[in-house]
Design an enzyme around this catalytic site. Sequence first.
Site, PDB file in Angstrom:
ATOM      1  N   TRP A  27     -80.217 -62.079 -24.635  1.00 36.00           N
ATOM      2  CA  TRP A  27     -79.905 -61.918 -23.213  1.00 36.00           C
ATOM      3  C   TRP A  27     -80.093 -63.229 -22.448  1.00 36.00           C
ATOM      4  CZ3 TRP A  27     -82.705 -62.627 -18.682  1.00 36.00           C
ATOM      5  CH2 TRP A  27     -82.052 -62.201 -17.514  1.00 36.00           C
ATOM      6  N   SER A  89     -82.520 -60.827 -30.872  1.00 33.47           N
ATOM      7  CA  SER A  89     -82.914 -60.118 -29.666  1.00 33.47           C
ATOM      8  C   SER A  89     -81.823 -59.119 -29.229  1.00 33.47           C
ATOM      9  CB  SER A  89     -83.262 -61.128 -28.567  1.00 33.47           C
ATOM     10  OG  SER A  89     -83.959 -60.510 -27.515  1.00 33.47           O
ATOM     11  N   ALA A 152     -90.195 -68.160 -20.868  1.00 30.63           N
ATOM     12  CA  ALA A 152     -91.645 -68.350 -21.005  1.00 30.63           C
ATOM     13  C   ALA A 152     -92.261 -67.184 -21.781  1.00 30.63           C
ATOM     14  CB  ALA A 152     -92.287 -68.477 -19.628  1.00 30.63           C
ATOM     15  N   ILE A 153     -91.806 -65.951 -21.487  1.00 30.87           N
ATOM     16  CA  ILE A 153     -92.337 -64.779 -22.199  1.00 30.87           C
ATOM     17  C   ILE A 153     -91.914 -64.828 -23.677  1.00 30.87           C
ATOM     18  CG2 ILE A 153     -92.136 -62.263 -22.421  1.00 30.87           C
ATOM     19  CD1 ILE A 153     -92.054 -62.119 -19.378  1.00 30.87           C
ATOM     20  N   GLN A 154     -90.682 -65.295 -23.915  1.00 33.63           N
ATOM     21  CA  GLN A 154     -90.183 -65.356 -25.291  1.00 33.63           C
ATOM     22  C   GLN A 154     -90.989 -66.319 -26.148  1.00 33.63           C
ATOM     23  OE1 GLN A 154     -85.911 -65.517 -25.928  1.00 33.63           O
ATOM     24  NE2 GLN A 154     -85.603 -65.002 -23.810  1.00 33.63           N
ATOM     25  N   ASP A 214     -94.834 -62.093 -31.005  1.00 38.27           N
ATOM     26  CA  ASP A 214     -93.764 -61.712 -30.075  1.00 38.27           C
ATOM     27  C   ASP A 214     -94.251 -60.607 -29.133  1.00 38.27           C
ATOM     28  OD1 ASP A 214     -91.402 -61.002 -28.838  1.00 38.27           O
ATOM     29  OD2 ASP A 214     -90.246 -60.838 -30.690  1.00 38.27           O
ATOM     30  N   HIS A 242     -90.931 -64.966 -30.180  1.00 43.62           N
ATOM     31  CA  HIS A 242     -89.639 -64.292 -30.079  1.00 43.62           C
ATOM     32  C   HIS A 242     -88.460 -65.141 -30.576  1.00 43.62           C
ATOM     33  CE1 HIS A 242     -87.188 -60.988 -28.581  1.00 43.62           C
ATOM     34  NE2 HIS A 242     -86.423 -61.825 -27.917  1.00 43.62           N
TER      35      HIS A 242
END
Length: 269
Positions: A27, A89, A152-154, A214, A242
């Site tokens: 995404w 993903s 950043a989260i990935q 992840d 991730h």
Amino acid sequence: MESLHTNGELVTRTKGTGVDLVFLHGWGMNSGAFTSFLPYLSDNFRVTTIDLPGFGENAGIVPSPYNADSLAQAVVNKLPERCVVVGWSLGGLVAQKLALLAPEKLTGLVTIASTPRFIAGPCWPGIAADLLSMFEAQLEKNYQKTLERFLAIQAMGSETAKQDIKAIREQVTQFPAPAEEALKKGLRMLSTEDMRQDVGRIIVPTLRLYGRLDSLVPTSGIDRICELHPQADTVVLPHASHAPFISHPQQTADILFRFMAGIYQQKAS
């Protein structure tokens, strides 16, 4: 030598020679995400990258409805015969649909940091619903900032998180910006798509690759996915998050090589 195909509507890019590998991105991204990884493969495989409808070079093509089924329908005619599809993903949702839609075209399926259902639910570890709602609200205001947060989260948890984010950001911005509609609907897909009832019907050889760190596809859910799709091989990279092909490209390439070798040994025997 890279060749560009506009084959019908969707643009695809192909590089290298050998067995066909097709990559589908996640995404908010585009095929640029794979730029630094593909050199690990293109001496041994013919690699095709396809920007999902609404993203990158295919930003102008936004199917309606916009869901995993319609994206798989859009991509299926662009697949080379007898290819292995690698979906990262959100691209992994589309790849799983392709394995169900056109098993005769695929010799294998690889999902990287993907799952049959991204959002958390009863007895199902995943992304917290309120986190996705927050992203949807932020998207209305500022796409760039939302993407930065998502990146950043990935990368979170990876020892090379800062470099990983920088690499993906630089590679992805070489391609056209996504369509707003695709961003919104793509995020909605992460909240709504649920393939848990379907993945057990996937008959093509499958490899599911995860990063132990992840936070978007938590390892606590891997056993559940194995129960739904016991035929699949599962590999967990202990230090990856991730985007293992960015943080651990050689390891990821080696795992793909072994999987491909296994498929073609089976075919030969």
